[in-house]
Design a protein around this motif. Structure first.
Motif, PDB file in Angstrom:
ATOM      1  N   CYS A 160     -37.781  -7.905 -66.290  1.00 28.71           N
ATOM      2  CA  CYS A 160     -37.489  -6.612 -66.921  1.00 28.71           C
ATOM      3  C   CYS A 160     -36.548  -6.889 -68.073  1.00 28.71           C
ATOM      4  CB  CYS A 160     -36.850  -5.656 -65.924  1.00 28.71           C
ATOM      5  SG  CYS A 160     -36.394  -4.097 -66.697  1.00 28.71           S
ATOM      6  N   LYS A 193     -32.658  -3.405 -73.712  1.00 25.26           N
ATOM      7  CA  LYS A 193     -33.162  -2.433 -72.745  1.00 25.26           C
ATOM      8  C   LYS A 193     -32.864  -0.997 -73.151  1.00 25.26           C
ATOM      9  CE  LYS A 193     -35.086  -3.255 -69.844  1.00 25.26           C
ATOM     10  NZ  LYS A 193     -36.569  -3.528 -69.973  1.00 25.26           N
ATOM     11  N   PRO A 194     -33.895  -0.135 -73.064  1.00 28.32           N
ATOM     12  CA  PRO A 194     -33.632   1.299 -73.243  1.00 28.32           C
ATOM     13  C   PRO A 194     -33.032   1.825 -71.945  1.00 28.32           C
ATOM     14  CG  PRO A 194     -35.923   0.960 -72.651  1.00 28.32           C
ATOM     15  CD  PRO A 194     -35.282  -0.397 -72.667  1.00 28.32           C
ATOM     16  N   ARG A 254     -39.628   5.622 -73.843  1.00 29.07           N
ATOM     17  CA  ARG A 254     -38.547   6.496 -74.339  1.00 29.07           C
ATOM     18  C   ARG A 254     -38.481   6.562 -75.862  1.00 29.07           C
ATOM     19  NH1 ARG A 254     -37.604   3.750 -70.162  1.00 29.07           N
ATOM     20  NH2 ARG A 254     -36.489   4.447 -68.316  1.00 29.07           N
ATOM     21  N   GLU A 267     -43.475  -6.679 -63.978  1.00 35.23           N
ATOM     22  CA  GLU A 267     -42.153  -7.284 -63.984  1.00 35.23           C
ATOM     23  C   GLU A 267     -42.116  -8.227 -62.797  1.00 35.23           C
ATOM     24  OE1 GLU A 267     -39.620  -4.100 -66.542  1.00 35.23           O
ATOM     25  OE2 GLU A 267     -39.390  -3.990 -64.377  1.00 35.23           O
TER      26      GLU A 267
HETATM   27  C1  PEP Z   1     -39.772  -1.855 -69.398  1.00 36.31           C
HETATM   28  O1  PEP Z   1     -40.919  -2.263 -69.598  1.00 36.31           O
HETATM   29  O2  PEP Z   1     -38.862  -2.570 -68.947  1.00 36.31           O
HETATM   30  C2  PEP Z   1     -39.485  -0.417 -69.671  1.00 36.31           C
HETATM   31  C3  PEP Z   1     -38.251   0.032 -69.892  1.00 36.31           C
HETATM   32  O3  PEP Z   1     -40.581   0.314 -69.631  1.00 36.31           O
HETATM   33  P1  PEP Z   1     -40.855   1.854 -70.001  1.00 36.31           P
HETATM   34  O4  PEP Z   1     -40.580   1.992 -71.476  1.00 36.31           O
HETATM   35  O5  PEP Z   1     -42.287   2.014 -69.659  1.00 36.31           O
HETATM   36  O6  PEP Z   1     -39.942   2.702 -69.157  1.00 36.31           O
END
Ligand code: PEP
Ligand code: CO
Length: 418
Positions: A52, A98-99, A202, A329
């Motif tokens: 991830c 990371k979002p 997102r 993941e």
């Molecule tokens: C990810 O792939 O780690 C992720 C944050 O995915 P998503 O944008 O689909 O939530």
């Protein structure tokens, strides 16, 4: 996107990265686009997987090698079912941003800015460590370069099969922008931070910066498609991101959740098919199936993930569209982050080896089991090799989650949308 305190420092880092060599070459990126277009044409399959969030602390030969080997083993299982080499794309060598759903993280009574990936700030729960630091982009560049160096040494070109490709979410735009390089022949811009970049669920707003960035690069790109996606919005995205309707350019990575896929996926498949948009449909059974344990660990149940995969295949079989890949993941290391699978991990087992900095990953045996089950789905879709689907026979660990299909399954080559 993080808010950096010192814009001059960000500009300096960007300037340095702009002067560095590209991490991947334009020729390799073009090769991937071609390979993905071939998946369209020949009903092939793509396997995309890795952490991830890659972590700087975990930057080692053992770590990289174990996931690389696992992807190869899974690709062999899947390729046996499709009878074509499976295209392997690692979530590797750049998956450092990371979002987050929440800007802050609270532990006991303390609230701090959320961890946003090692390219932005540190996982350490400490005020200073959580400040976004632009020099981390440069660390990410060199860690990605080291990772690619090892991957290339393990996967030399020239033995006839598709090379190993890399990918990550194109989230931190200063980093991505600094790695843009222009093709000498066509003048097109390529993001040379990875072969394949995707837009997260997102940040896929039609009028947002991430779509605007992705629109301008010639790499093959993906978009995560979550439960809030509307059919007309998705068709519009395919038009904006793939105006020439090129096969191989756009992959839609669906992550609905086992509970929603039957309801939410078919209208999207139908809309994209009716609009005759060329896309690859990939299933991410991870991100819609995350839950929290009683002690607050994020986990995912193997059964729910499997149920989403089955729902994905089921919807495609009904609509005559083609399921073209799996996005996971996962890690080659023996972690205990997801519940279930061949060893029937339970909630109490998770603390034994929970090492993810972000979302829970499948471990080696869980990922291989997933590949075997998906291989069975793929065989079922090919009339010549169709075998009865017997989930209970799979190491005894899987229960029947869905009724057996009663409708005829269309052959995989009759794909109206293509
Ligand atoms: C990810 O792939 O780690 C992720 C944050 O995915 P998503 O944008 O689909 O939530
Ligand atoms: Co994740």
């Amino acid at each position: 996107m993080p808010t950096y305190a010192d814009a001059t420092k960000v500009a300096e880092v960007e300037q340095r990265i702009r002067s560095y060599p590209p991490l991947v070459s334009i020729a390799e990126i073009r090769r991937l686009k071609h390979d993905l277009a071939e998946i369209h044409r020949r009903s092939g399959f793509v396997l995309q997987g890795g952490d991830c969030a890659e972590s700087f602390a975990d930057f080692s030969e053992t770590k990289i090698e174990s996931t690389y080997t696992l992807l190869g083993d899974m690709a062999a299982v899947l390729g046996d079912a499709t009878r074509h080499p499976v295209v392997r794309i690692g979530r590797m060598a750049g998956q450092y941003a990371k979002p987050r759903s929440s800007d802050t993280e609270t532990i006991k009574d303390k609230s701090l800015p959320s961890y946003r990936g090692d390219m932005v700030n540190s996982f350490t729960f400490d005020e200073e460590a959580r400040h976004p630091d632009p020099t981390r982009m440069e660390d990410a560049y060199f860690k990605a370069a080291g990772t690619l160096n090892l991957l290339r040494s393990r996967d030399p070109e020239g033995d006839g099969r598709a090379p190993f490709y890399t990918s990550h979410e194109a989230l931190l735009l200063p980093y991505e922008q600094a790695l843009l390089r222009r093709a000498g022949d066509t003048g097109a811009w390529y993001d040379c931070s990875a072969h394949f970049l995707w837009i997260g669920d997102r940040t896929r707003q039609l009028d947002g910066g991430h779509v605007e960035f992705a629109r301008g690069i010639a790499n093959p790109i993906g978009v995560k498609v979550g439960p809030s996606t509307q059919p007309d919005e998705l068709v519009r995205l395919t038009e904006v991101l793939n105006p020439l309707n090129e096969p191989g350019r756009l992959t839609l990575i669906c992550r609905m959740g086992a509970a929603h896929i039957d309801r939410l996926l078919p209208p999207l498949l139908k809309a994209v098919k009716t609009a005759r948009r060329s896309v690859l449909w990939v299933c991410d059974p991870m991100h819609g199936n995350t839950s929290s344990t009683s002690i607050g660990l994020k986990t995912r149940d193997f059964k729910s993930m499997l149920s989403e995969v089955q729902g994905f295949f089921y919807a495609h079989a009904h609509l005559g569209t083609c399921p073209s890949g799996l996005h996971l993941e996962m890690t080659g290391q023996a972690v205990t982050e997801c519940i279930g699978g061949p060893s029937r991990l339970e909630e109490e087992d998770l603390e034994k080896a929970y090492r993810s900095c972000c979302d829970p990953r499948l471990n080696r045996e869980q990922a291989l089991e997933m590949a075997e089950l998906v291989a069975r789905e793929l065989k079922l879709m090919r009339p010549a090799t169709a075998a009865p689907l017997d989930w209970s026979a799979m190491h005894g660990s899987v229960v029947h989650l869905r009724p057996r299909r009663t409708m005829p399954v269309p052959p995989r080559y009759a794909i109206g949308a293509r």
